[in-house]
Write a protein that holds these residues in place. Structure first.
Motif, PDB file in Angstrom:
ATOM      1  N   PHE A  66      -2.119   3.492   8.813  1.00  0.00           N
ATOM      2  CA  PHE A  66      -0.827   3.790   9.422  1.00  0.00           C
ATOM      3  C   PHE A  66       0.308   3.099   8.674  1.00  0.00           C
ATOM      4  O   PHE A  66       1.380   3.661   8.488  1.00  0.00           O
ATOM      5  N   HIS A  67       0.073   1.854   8.240  1.00  0.00           N
ATOM      6  CA  HIS A  67       1.095   1.131   7.501  1.00  0.00           C
ATOM      7  C   HIS A  67       1.377   1.827   6.168  1.00  0.00           C
ATOM      8  O   HIS A  67       2.536   2.006   5.783  1.00  0.00           O
ATOM      9  N   PHE A  68       0.338   2.235   5.481  1.00  0.00           N
ATOM     10  CA  PHE A  68       0.489   2.968   4.225  1.00  0.00           C
ATOM     11  C   PHE A  68       1.270   4.262   4.451  1.00  0.00           C
ATOM     12  O   PHE A  68       2.153   4.617   3.684  1.00  0.00           O
ATOM     13  N   TRP A  69       0.951   4.972   5.528  1.00  0.00           N
ATOM     14  CA  TRP A  69       1.651   6.212   5.861  1.00  0.00           C
ATOM     15  C   TRP A  69       3.139   5.951   6.090  1.00  0.00           C
ATOM     16  O   TRP A  69       3.984   6.679   5.580  1.00  0.00           O
ATOM     17  N   LEU A  70       3.462   4.863   6.822  1.00  0.00           N
ATOM     18  CA  LEU A  70       4.862   4.589   7.141  1.00  0.00           C
ATOM     19  C   LEU A  70       5.651   4.137   5.923  1.00  0.00           C
ATOM     20  O   LEU A  70       6.772   4.596   5.718  1.00  0.00           O
ATOM     21  N   ILE A  71       5.090   3.264   5.092  1.00  0.00           N
ATOM     22  CA  ILE A  71       5.859   2.789   3.936  1.00  0.00           C
ATOM     23  C   ILE A  71       6.005   3.860   2.865  1.00  0.00           C
ATOM     24  O   ILE A  71       6.835   3.721   1.973  1.00  0.00           O
ATOM     25  N   ASN A  72       5.232   4.928   2.946  1.00  0.00           N
ATOM     26  CA  ASN A  72       5.376   6.048   2.020  1.00  0.00           C
ATOM     27  C   ASN A  72       5.970   7.279   2.699  1.00  0.00           C
ATOM     28  O   ASN A  72       5.968   8.363   2.134  1.00  0.00           O
ATOM     29  N   HIS A  73       6.490   7.102   3.914  1.00  0.00           N
ATOM     30  CA  HIS A  73       7.085   8.197   4.674  1.00  0.00           C
ATOM     31  C   HIS A  73       8.346   8.701   3.966  1.00  0.00           C
ATOM     32  O   HIS A  73       9.106   7.914   3.386  1.00  0.00           O
ATOM     33  N   LYS A  74       8.573   9.989   4.028  1.00  0.00           N
ATOM     34  CA  LYS A  74       9.711  10.624   3.350  1.00  0.00           C
ATOM     35  C   LYS A  74      11.052  10.035   3.796  1.00  0.00           C
ATOM     36  O   LYS A  74      11.938   9.810   2.988  1.00  0.00           O
ATOM     37  N   TYR A  75      11.221   9.791   5.080  1.00  0.00           N
ATOM     38  CA  TYR A  75      12.498   9.325   5.602  1.00  0.00           C
ATOM     39  C   TYR A  75      12.553   7.820   5.852  1.00  0.00           C
ATOM     40  O   TYR A  75      13.574   7.190   5.625  1.00  0.00           O
ATOM     41  N   PHE A  76      11.475   7.232   6.339  1.00  0.00           N
ATOM     42  CA  PHE A  76      11.490   5.823   6.717  1.00  0.00           C
ATOM     43  C   PHE A  76      10.952   4.892   5.649  1.00  0.00           C
ATOM     44  O   PHE A  76      11.171   3.683   5.719  1.00  0.00           O
ATOM     45  N   GLY A  77      10.229   5.415   4.668  1.00  0.00           N
ATOM     46  CA  GLY A  77       9.522   4.586   3.701  1.00  0.00           C
ATOM     47  C   GLY A  77      10.394   3.611   2.945  1.00  0.00           C
ATOM     48  O   GLY A  77      10.094   2.416   2.890  1.00  0.00           O
ATOM     49  N   LYS A  78      11.474   4.088   2.350  1.00  0.00           N
ATOM     50  CA  LYS A  78      12.332   3.211   1.555  1.00  0.00           C
ATOM     51  C   LYS A  78      12.938   2.112   2.415  1.00  0.00           C
ATOM     52  O   LYS A  78      13.001   0.949   2.012  1.00  0.00           O
ATOM     53  N   PHE A  79      13.360   2.476   3.607  1.00  0.00           N
ATOM     54  CA  PHE A  79      13.941   1.501   4.529  1.00  0.00           C
ATOM     55  C   PHE A  79      12.941   0.388   4.854  1.00  0.00           C
ATOM     56  O   PHE A  79      13.280  -0.803   4.808  1.00  0.00           O
ATOM     57  N   VAL A  80      11.707   0.771   5.154  1.00  0.00           N
ATOM     58  CA  VAL A  80      10.670  -0.215   5.501  1.00  0.00           C
ATOM     59  C   VAL A  80      10.327  -1.062   4.274  1.00  0.00           C
ATOM     60  O   VAL A  80      10.207  -2.286   4.372  1.00  0.00           O
ATOM     61  N   ARG A  81      10.177  -0.426   3.108  1.00  0.00           N
ATOM     62  CA  ARG A  81       9.851  -1.184   1.893  1.00  0.00           C
ATOM     63  C   ARG A  81      10.953  -2.185   1.559  1.00  0.00           C
ATOM     64  O   ARG A  81      10.669  -3.334   1.210  1.00  0.00           O
ATOM     65  N   ASP A  82      12.223  -1.756   1.653  1.00  0.00           N
ATOM     66  CA  ASP A  82      13.335  -2.669   1.367  1.00  0.00           C
ATOM     67  C   ASP A  82      13.304  -3.870   2.300  1.00  0.00           C
ATOM     68  O   ASP A  82      13.556  -4.999   1.885  1.00  0.00           O
ATOM     69  N   TRP A  83      12.986  -3.631   3.568  1.00  0.00           N
ATOM     70  CA  TRP A  83      12.923  -4.733   4.528  1.00  0.00           C
ATOM     71  C   TRP A  83      11.754  -5.663   4.209  1.00  0.00           C
ATOM     72  O   TRP A  83      11.905  -6.886   4.209  1.00  0.00           O
TER      73      TRP A  83
END
Length: 140
Positions: A66-83
């Motif tokens: 699930f974490h991998f899915w979220l950090i590579n998500h089209k809309y949320f991924g960059k935001f989560v990775r930056d954080w």
């Protein structure tokens, strides 16, 4: 995949709990926070970003998938990775959050009866603190 599109997937940094009970708790909380974040997209009074970040944090402690899915998500991924990488928030997100908090607080001052005005002042103080915290973070 075509040659002009390179697949680049970010690998999650996880700190999974050893306890199966804790992992299930974090998976469940992650889904609750994710759903609340999606609802926040639709409702202007609910935030999206904090719930998505909470979901990422829960899934980092419970589910690599699930974490991998979220950090590579089209809309949320960059935001989560930056954080996760530098606690950075995009400037537009800081501005939007501040405007929404100000509008919500202004509505409280307008709508609450005089004897409950202390609630509006409390919310104004909390929102001011959140805005100060947000603008002290680096821009993504």
């Amino acid at each position: 995949m075509s040659n002009n599109k390179k697949a680049f997937y970010h690998r999650p940094k996880t700190n999974q709990s050893k306890s199966p009970m804790m992992r299930w708790t974090f998976v469940t909380l992650g889904w609750i926070f994710f759903v609340l974040g999606i609802i926040g997209i639709l409702l202007p009074v609910m935030p999206t970003a904090p719930f998505i970040l909470l979901a990422a944090g829960c899934w980092a402690r419970s589910s690599k998938r699930f974490h991998f899915w979220l950090i590579n998500h089209k809309y949320f991924g960059k935001f989560v990775r930056d954080w996760e990488e530098s606690h950075a928030v995009p400037l537009y997100a800081k501005c939007l959050a501040t405007v929404m908090m100000a509008a919500s607080t202004a509505m409280l001052f307008y709508r609450l009866p005089t004897d409950m005005m202390w609630i509006a002042w409390l919310v104004a103080a909390v929102c001011s603190g959140v805005a100060i915290y947000l603008f002290r973070l680096p821009n993504a």
